[in-house]
Design a protein around this motif. Structure first.
Motif, mmCIF file in Angstrom:
data_model
loop_
_atom_site.group_PDB
_atom_site.id
_atom_site.type_symbol
_atom_site.label_atom_id
_atom_site.label_comp_id
_atom_site.label_asym_id
_atom_site.label_seq_id
_atom_site.Cartn_x
_atom_site.Cartn_y
_atom_site.Cartn_z
ATOM 1 N N HIS A 79 -2.819 1.518 2.945
ATOM 2 C CA HIS A 79 -3.623 0.867 1.916
ATOM 3 C C HIS A 79 -2.843 0.620 0.651
ATOM 4 C CE1 HIS A 79 -7.351 1.072 4.087
ATOM 5 N NE2 HIS A 79 -7.105 2.308 4.420
ATOM 6 N N LEU A 81 -0.964 -1.119 -1.920
ATOM 7 C CA LEU A 81 -0.836 -2.539 -2.248
ATOM 8 C C LEU A 81 0.617 -2.985 -2.238
ATOM 9 C CD1 LEU A 81 -2.950 -4.619 -2.977
ATOM 10 C CD2 LEU A 81 -2.496 -4.190 -5.363
ATOM 11 N N GLU A 85 2.271 -6.000 0.080
ATOM 12 C CA GLU A 85 2.897 -7.204 -0.459
ATOM 13 C C GLU A 85 4.339 -7.337 -0.013
ATOM 14 O OE1 GLU A 85 2.364 -7.049 -4.626
ATOM 15 O OE2 GLU A 85 0.189 -7.231 -4.474
ATOM 16 N N ARG B 16 -2.167 1.616 -6.836
ATOM 17 C CA ARG B 16 -1.767 0.616 -5.861
ATOM 18 C C ARG B 16 -2.636 0.670 -4.623
ATOM 19 N NH1 ARG B 16 4.282 2.078 -6.049
ATOM 20 N NH2 ARG B 16 3.835 2.669 -3.900
ATOM 21 N N ILE B 18 -5.501 -0.063 -2.372
ATOM 22 C CA ILE B 18 -6.491 -1.136 -2.343
ATOM 23 C C ILE B 18 -7.909 -0.615 -2.461
ATOM 24 C CG2 ILE B 18 -7.574 -2.820 -0.855
ATOM 25 C CD1 ILE B 18 -5.113 -3.848 0.023
ATOM 26 N N LYS C 310 -0.677 -13.717 -3.942
ATOM 27 C CA LYS C 310 -1.708 -12.719 -4.196
ATOM 28 C C LYS C 310 -3.039 -13.385 -4.449
ATOM 29 C CE LYS C 310 0.915 -10.229 -7.026
ATOM 30 N NZ LYS C 310 1.448 -9.109 -7.814
#
Lengths: 253, 394, 404
Positions: A79, A81, A85, B16, B18, C310
């Motif tokens: 999870h 982020l 990315e 960070r 989610i 994004k």
């Protein structure tokens, strides 16, 4: 021809361990474990609904896996982020429905992500884009809109757009299924050239000719499970499982 | 396969993660909205305290003290809440009649726009384009001030039409039916007739089903009802309904049914305005049914009328109903313009009550609440209907 | 001509089509008298048209006293705006038509044709019996368009032209408001409350649409958000606003808004009306934009994510351009509706066009001229609204042609 591709090292660039995914109550992916080496070209085939598309979409997080591990280039897909990315930047994807951005020209489609994500300068991005468009064979279409191109040309733009991010892995989700027969060859040719240049590719497709020519491995999915995987010769001539044999009998005439 | 040890749950820094981000952003958003609302309410409280008022609804029980010229039986000694109710009923009256009229006008004009007759087509298009591009309020003012109030005569010079109908600047007076003593007895006959009609309907339908033919025997049911009603009329002593004729007294008519000029202007203006929009919706709906459908139906041998009834209209209706519903809603909301031409709808009565009592917040809540209820009710009906006629798909 | 025919025959089997001109009688028969029913319809319709048109013309030319319009024209159009400050109104008009001319010189196509129409209108208007000074100002409008057109044409291809254009349009908004309203110190402030006539309708519509578009986009995105709290709040706002009539919101703005604000903030009545109409229109705009957003295939989102974009970037670069382009007709329709709704401002005692006409009718001299005034108002609105919907239909067609 397989001998020509440079194989760098032996570590797996994609490692999947016991990956599961449910859609509500429906168990779409049931414990897939797979390791893909750098520079390898894998073809995934199987009946419709067997989870092949869902599986490759979990690799770049277009679908979220609920159990198991997926590690791409040493980074685990969680999870976090930042991980997501980074992985998305390193993995390129070619869709069955093309999904080009219709309000932008071909050139703008290809330069969009490098400019906004990689923070590349516009001139540099455009130069890069032209090189890629030449590589896929359609430099003259650079200033047209997607709606003005044929299906085969559009799909090649999609490949160029994905390559513009300099990915380490390319995923293909039935790239030729939506094309008219006379345009399939031009796209497959580009994919073959890509394979020979050493790109790690996972291709979901029914094009067995392509598989025979450039694939290192053919992987057979059914009911969300990895049933069999082998080199193309072994896969076609000596399938071991019953379901593989049934599938092969249905698609090969 | 090498067994590499990978730590599957690094502590993911929360900024960070989610999942964390999703929850946190919602909380921030809610807090911001709540803070805004709290600030507004705080101001409200302060201001109310400063002027010595508070929010209660008790004033609804006070005497209204103002007249309402039409609607339910009412006089100024009634309480406020009843006055408001009269206003609501008036709004509903206008809305229902307006909707019916607008639908009729809209359907006729919409079909006319697709007519094979060039002149009819052009006229319909002219109507739609004219009415749609002029503000509703201008049209209402036109009908009320310009047409009704200038063109029609004063009460004492009313135009009288055969059958005791009188037309004047105050409105239209019609004879009305008034129930008499024997009405309650006749009502039983009506109920009995209805029951018989239902029985006839069910029996005949079963009969048709056995013979495997299609059909909806409404005609039979209607005949049954009418027969019983007429029979009852003669059997009952005296007439169950009597006619009340409008009679000109000193300044005005008394008796009979009165359709005031504001009411008539409002209904006419709303019907014509909304009718133009409905016409476009109907036209779009009919055009939306692909030509292939009509061709297939014709190829099967169906005549044009049947093609329309069985193939085109059912499919067109699916496209027509949702925008039609929102036009009905618009008409209901637009009825609030009544206040500007002196018709006592709910907004008019509501603002009058406010002017009398100074109760701003309470009346606003009542007024908005009434409109919201009507909107929600209509949306609900429409969703139910939509669900019923949805195409069954894979 | 002979060459064309020869070339046609060379391509095998291709023959020229039969002549398409239908003699008048045949057209009449087909379109008006195809059957008995049709014939009757035609006769009835024609009769109705003749009666109505005759009646209208007779009234318009003999009974009507049209002087009420030109005598009160200034009042109707700009209310009681002080005469010596009128140059500010003209300046605003010049600014807008100049920008319009500039844009059309720069782009060409449909806009150029519309601006030709815009330039023609003032030239036609000078024919009307108005004082010569006013006529001078009117001609100035045509000049402003022409100047803008010329500059735009000259600037074609220049890199800065497009940026100047965008900046110009964006700045015109606050500049016009400042010009018209006045700023303490520089320009004397003109009270909005009683003074602006038709100008107020126009201004209200422009402000309303300008502000409600971004708010509506935010609401639409919020309504489609995956986060339930945001979705709930946005949906609640949209459904609440759409369930009540505008006039009740105006009522609330004039009476109740004061109670919700601290005693030292007292916005002007006109500002309150503008805010109300913006809040009202934003809810409808949100629904229109939502329709456009729903039409975007999921694959667009996926392609954007796959390439590394994004959330915010995806929305701004990929999704919104496509969504907004798809709902331009709906947005223009909303603008037309908003423009018509500005007539409701009269309910809270703002003297816009319709309300001013009512006070004119109160004047003993003009008491009976109801028909003339309302016909005039109807015509003014009709011309503007019809033009806007015509332009919208042309834009629809042009956008559709953009595809393959």
């Amino acid at each position: 021809m397989k001998g020509e591709r440079p194989v760098t090292d032996n570590e797996g660039i994609i490692i999947c361990r016991e990956v599961h995914k449910w859609f509500g109550d429906f168990h779409a992916i049931r414990g897939i474990s797979l390791t893909v080496k750098r520079g390898e070209v894998d073809v995934i085939c199987g009946p419709s609904g067997s989870g092949k598309s869902t599986f490759i979409r979990t690799i770049n997080r277009l679908e979220e896996h609920q159990r198991g591990q997926i590690i791409v280039d040493g980074i685990e897909l969680t999870h976090d982020l930042k991980n997501i990315e980074t992985i998305r930047r390193e993995v390129g994807m070619v869709f069955q429905q093309f999904n080009l951005f219709p309000h932008l020209t071909v050139m703008q489609n290809v330069t969009l992500a490098p400019v906004w994500v990689l923070k590349m300068r516009k001139g540099q991005a455009q130069k890069r884009a032209m090189e890629l468009l030449e590589r896929v064979g359609i430099p003259e279409q650079a200033h047209k809109y997607p709606g003005q191109l044929s299906g085969g040309q559009q799909q090649r733009v999609v490949i160029a757009r994905a390559l513009a991010m300099a990915p380490k892995i390319m995923l293909f989700d039935e790239p030729t299924s939506a094309l008219d027969p006379e345009m399939i060859k031009e796209v497959l040719d580009v994919m073959k050239e890509l394979a020979r240049s050493g790109m790690t590719m996972i291709v979901v497709t029914h094009e067995m000719g392509f598989a025979r020519e450039v694939a290192d491995r053919i992987i057979f999915f059914d009911f969300g499970q990895l049933i069999e995987e082998n080199t193309p010769e072994e896969f076609f001539h000596n399938p071991t499982h019953e379901r593989t044999k049934l599938f092969l009998s249905q698609i090969l005439q | 396969m090498e067994k590499r040890k990978v730590v599957s749950s690094h502590a993911i820094p929360f900024w960070r993660d989610i999942r964390v981000l999703r929850v946190v952003s919602q909380i921030v958003f809610l807090v911001a909205i709540a803070a805004g609302i709290w600030w507004l309410l705080n101001n409200l409280q302060t201001n109310l305290r400063n002027s010595g008022l508070s929010i209660t609804f008790r004033f609804l029980g006070d005497t209204a003290g103002f007249p309402i010229s039409e609607g339910l039986t009412y006089d100024p000694t009634n309480v406020n809440v009843y006055a408001f109710l009269v206003g609501v009923v008036n709004t509903i009256r206008v809305a229902v009649i307006g909707i019916v009229l607008a639908t009729i006008i809209g359907t006729l004009v919409g079909i006319s726009r697709l007519s094979s007759n060039w002149l009819v087509r052009r006229l319909a298009a002219l109507y739609v384009e004219t009415v749609r591009n002029i503000p509703l309020l201008v049209q209402l003012f036109f009908w009320y001030f310009a047409v009704m109030l200038t063109a029609l005569p004063l009460v004492k010079d009313s135009i009288s039409l055969p059958g005791s109908i009188y037309l004047s600047r105050r409105g239209l007076y019609l004879p009305s039916l008034v129930p008499t003593a024997s009405f309650s007895v006749w009502l039983w006959f009506l109920l009995g007739g209805l029951a018989l009609a239902i029985v006839v309907y069910v029996l005949r339908r079963a009969q048709l089903k056995r013979a495997d033919r299609p059909g909806i025997p409404i005609g039979w049911a209607a005949i049954a009802l009418v027969l019983v009603a007429v029979a009852g009329w003669f059997i009952v002593s005296g007439n169950p309904l009597s006619i009340d004729l409008p009679v000109l007294k000193r300044f005005n008519f008394e008796g009979g049914l009165w359709l005031s000029t504001p009411f008539a202007s409002l209904v006419l203006g709303l019907a014509m305005y909304t009718g133009a929009f409905i016409a476009e919706i109907v036209r779009a709906g009919i055009l939306a049914v692909s030509k292939g459908q009509t061709e297939a139906a014709k190829a099967l041998g169906l005549r044009k009328a049947l093609v329309l009834r069985l193939v085109v209209m059912p499919q067109a209706l699916r496209v027509i109903i949702p925008p039609l519903a929102s036009q009905y809603l618009n008409l209901t909301k637009n009825s609030s313009l009544a206040i500007l031409i002196g018709y006592y709808d709910l907004l008019n009565v509501g603002t009058t009550i406010f002017n009398q009592t100074g109760r701003a917040v309470e009346m606003i809540l009542l007024i908005m609440g009434s409109y919201l209820t009507m909107s929600l009710f209509m949306s609900l009906l429409m969703n139910l209907y939509n669900r019923r006629i949805k195409l069954v798909e894979r | 001509m002979a060459d064309e025919r020869r070339t046609l025959h060379e391509v095998k089997g291709v023959l020229p089509p039969p002549s398409e001109r239908i003699p008048v009688l045949r057209w009449l028969k087909q379109n008006l008298f195809r059957s008995w029913f049709n014939a009757i319809l035609t006769v009835v319709a024609a009769a109705v048209i003749l009666v109505v048109v005759y009646g209208l013309l007779r009234w318009a030319l003999t009974e009507a006293r049209w002087e009420v319009i030109p005598t009160n024209l200034r009042l109707l159009l700009v209310g009681t705006y002080p005469l010596e400050q009128m140059w500010r109104v003209w300046a605003t008009i010049y600014l807008v038509v100049f920008l319009f001319g500039f844009s059309s010189g720069l782009r060409g196509g449909l806009i150029r044709r519309v601006s030709a129409g815009v330039a023609a209108v003032p030239i036609v208007l000078t024919v009307l019996p108005l004082p010569w000074g006013t006529r001078g100002w009117i001609l100035g409008t045509a000049a402003a368009v022409a100047v803008g057109l010329g500059l735009g044409y000259l600037g074609k291809g220049n890199r800065w032209s497009k940026r100047l254009e965008t900046a110009g349009w964006l700045l015109s908004f606050p500049i016009s408001i400042l010009l018209l309203n006045g700023v303490g110190g520089f320009l004397p402030v003109v009270e909005g409350r009683n003074k602006w006539g038709f100008m107020l309708n126009l201004l209200g519509a422009v402000v309303g649409i300008g502000l409600s578009l971004p708010v509506g986009v935010l609401l639409a995105l919020g309504r489609r958000s995956k986060l339930p709290a945001i979705r709930l709040v946005c949906t609640a706002y949209i459904e609440l606003i759409r369930g009540v009539p505008l006039i009740s919101l105006l009522f609330m703005a004039s009476i109740m808004l004061q109670l919700l604000l601290p005693a030292n903030i007292r916005p002007d009545l006109v500002i309150r009306a503008m805010m109300t109409i913006t809040a009202f229109s934003a809810a409808y705009m949100a629904e229109n934009v939502r329709g456009g957003l729903q039409a975007i295939p999921k694959g667009q989102y996926e392609a954007a994510y796959a390439v590394g974009l994004k959330g915010m970037l995806t929305t701004v670069l990929i999704i919104l351009p496509q969504a907004l382009r798809a709902v331009i007709p709906a947005i223009v329709g909303q603008f037309i509706a908003l423009f018509k709704d500005t007539t409701l401002f009269g309910f809270i005692a703002i003297l816009e066009l319709l309300n001013i006409s009512r006070s004119i009718l109160g004047n003993l001299e003009w008491r009976g001229r109801i028909f003339e005034l309302y016909v005039f108002i109807g015509v003014v609105f009709w011309i503007l609204c019809y033009t806007m919907s015509y332009v919208s239909r042309r834009i629809e067609k042009t956008l559709g042609v953009g595809e393959r």
